[in-house]
Design a protein around this motif. Structure first.
Motif, PDB file in Angstrom:
ATOM      1  N   UNK A   1      32.151  41.552  31.946  1.00  0.00           N
ATOM      2  CA  UNK A   1      30.105  42.258  32.572  1.00  0.00           C
ATOM      3  C   UNK A   1      30.347  41.233  33.949  1.00  0.00           C
ATOM      4  N   UNK A   2      31.007  40.082  33.561  1.00  0.00           N
ATOM      5  CA  UNK A   2      30.285  40.018  35.651  1.00  0.00           C
ATOM      6  C   UNK A   2      31.327  41.091  36.336  1.00  0.00           C
ATOM      7  N   UNK A   3      31.939  41.223  36.394  1.00  0.00           N
ATOM      8  CA  UNK A   3      32.950  41.449  37.162  1.00  0.00           C
ATOM      9  C   UNK A   3      33.381  43.213  37.134  1.00  0.00           C
ATOM     10  N   UNK A   4      32.970  43.022  35.389  1.00  0.00           N
ATOM     11  CA  UNK A   4      33.330  45.188  35.431  1.00  0.00           C
ATOM     12  C   UNK A   4      34.961  45.681  35.235  1.00  0.00           C
ATOM     13  N   UNK A   5      35.795  44.302  35.331  1.00  0.00           N
ATOM     14  CA  UNK A   5      36.563  44.763  35.126  1.00  0.00           C
ATOM     15  C   UNK A   5      37.315  44.380  33.650  1.00  0.00           C
ATOM     16  N   UNK A   6      38.682  45.529  33.632  1.00  0.00           N
ATOM     17  CA  UNK A   6      39.202  45.380  31.761  1.00  0.00           C
ATOM     18  C   UNK A   6      39.967  44.300  31.649  1.00  0.00           C
ATOM     19  N   UNK A   7      39.912  43.944  31.263  1.00  0.00           N
ATOM     20  CA  UNK A   7      40.819  42.527  30.674  1.00  0.00           C
ATOM     21  C   UNK A   7      41.907  43.430  29.927  1.00  0.00           C
TER      22      UNK A   7
END
Length: 441
Positions: free
Chosen positions: A423-429
């Protein structure tokens, strides 16, 4: 749960694991050797320390821009990995870690293609992934109920013909904290690799290699494990039987977990979805359900990194009550990804006559190239977990007047896309699809 998976039952998301191997081999195509680099590998290793040298002065203002590029790469990798019939699960961020380590030894067109496909320069990859990993570690220190760990290693063949550049090893130690091993690449080494994998994944994956080809000279391995509990767990009364319908119309019984979420609604022109947070609220389970009549493959094909980033950050999340239902599911995937990456544009790195990894080192007069990428994942989603953070969330939303809220319903009773997002960067892990749910026995 499957008997062989060694999964902790008391966790909502237990043991998402990925192992990615970039196997470098000598391709039998001669290239100019680097005579000045013929230093024993063991001497190079003696000088390697993981101290972050050169990685401290990262411009954090560029993180958001880099996050969008990483999300775009993630979406493209997901699109090219997608199965139209079976469940899919990949970890784009872990693939990126392994590729970035390899890129630190790439030169010429091999490097240019990797940078073009990923959307970041080698330096930007190093800076971004270094900062990203530090961010993960900081979140773990604050919250032990949602942990995401990513570890890296480099395995070198014990062979006098193999010369490895110290800068390559040092850079990967600095930015990726990569463990470095030098072994003879025999059966004992296979066991050592598998032991490292098992230890790095808490025993969730016991084996990644069965044998080492004779021409293999190096392995780069990234392993990720997520062990997280819901911020608000499901009670037994919220779990009920229902019907999941596949795209071909086949229906099966499944167990669904029902919940009412607030202010986490997601939507675009062709899909709707929601977020469900993990403990600590640093990570979330995000789902997108295409509208009726739109297939998963068609909807996935319409996504871009910028579009997904906007969906995950859209202000439409506010002032909406969404009634949700998630099926309990379990997925294990294994794939070899070299053809996928070739199709995306990373071609020379896999071609023994064109690959340029002079920055890694040399093997007598033979060229180094990537042979294969092995990708193995596992996920299990159920209702278990603790109630850490639940009161805070309920108190936050209870101040709103329910009658003023727009009410939406998103029941995942047909194929859907899901992600584990930072949620900090909204990058999908992690990115995956549920195309089918195993029928209850």
């Amino acid at each position: 749960m499957k008997a062989e998976t060694k999964i902790s039952i008391g966790k909502v998301m237990s043991g998402i694991v990925l192992i990615l191997i970039v196997m470098l081999f000598f391709a039998g195509c001669g290239r100019k050797t680097q005579e000045e680099s013929n230093v024993a590998v063991v001497d190079l290793m003696a000088d390697i320390t993981s101290n972050g040298t050169g990685a401290e002065n990262i411009d954090l203002s560029l993180m958001e821009e880099s996050s969008i590029a990483v999300t775009d790469f993630s979406v493209k990798l997901f699109q090219d990995s997608l199965s139209e019939r079976e469940n899919t699960l990949i970890s784009p961020i872990t693939v990126l870690y392994a590729l970035a380590m390899t890129a630190n030894g790439a030169e010429g067109e091999s490097l240019a293609q990797m940078e073009e496909v990923i959307g970041l320069s080698r330096e930007e990859m190093n800076d971004y992934l270094y900062a990203y990993r530090n961010q993960m570690q900081e979140q773990m220190e604050k919250n032990n109920k949602c942990t995401l760990e990513l570890v890296n290693s480099i395995w070198l063949k014990e062979d006098e013909s193999l010369s490895v550049e110290q800068d390559f090893l040092q850079t990967n130690a600095d930015y990726y904290d990569a463990d470095i091993y030098r072994l003879p690449f025999d059966e004992a080494t296979v066991r050592s690799v598998n032991d490292w994998v098992s230890e790095s994944t808490d025993g969730t994956i016991d084996e990644i290699l069965t044998q080492m080809p004779e021409n293999a000279v190096m392995y780069l391995i990234s392993a990720t494990i997520l062990d997280a509990q819901w911020s608000e767990p499901y009670d037994s009364y919220q779990v009920r039987e229902g019907v999941f319908t596949k795209e071909d119309g086949t229906a099966c019984q499944a167990e669904f977990m029902y919940e009412t979420e607030y202010n986490t609604y997601l939507k675009d022109d062709n899909a709707q979805g929601f977020l469900k947070y993990y403990a600590g609220y640093g990570y979330a389970f995000a789902v997108l359900l295409p509208d009726e009549g739109i297939s998963i493959s068609d909807y996935a094909a319409s996504l871009t990194g910028d579009k997904l980033h906007k969906i995950l950050t859209d202000k439409y999340q506010t002032m909406v009550q969404v009634n949700t239902a998630i099926p309990k599911f379990e997925t294990a995937c294994e794939m070899e990804m070299s053809d996928i990456l070739k199709g995306m544009g990373i071609e020379d790195a896999f071609d023994g006559s064109k690959a340029d990894f002079a920055g890694i080192g040399s093997y007598v007069e033979e060229n180094l190239a990537i042979n294969r990428l092995l990708h193995k994942t596992y996920i299990a989603v159920d209702e278990q977990g603790t109630k850490a953070g639940a009161v805070a969330m309920e108190e936050l939303y209870e101040t709103e007047e329910p009658e003023e809220m727009e009410i939406k319903t998103v029941y995942l009773d047909r194929p859907f896309i899901y992600m584990i997002i930072d949620r900090e960067s909204n990058v999908p892990v992690f990115m995956g699809t549920v195309m089918e749910v195993q029928s209850k026995s």
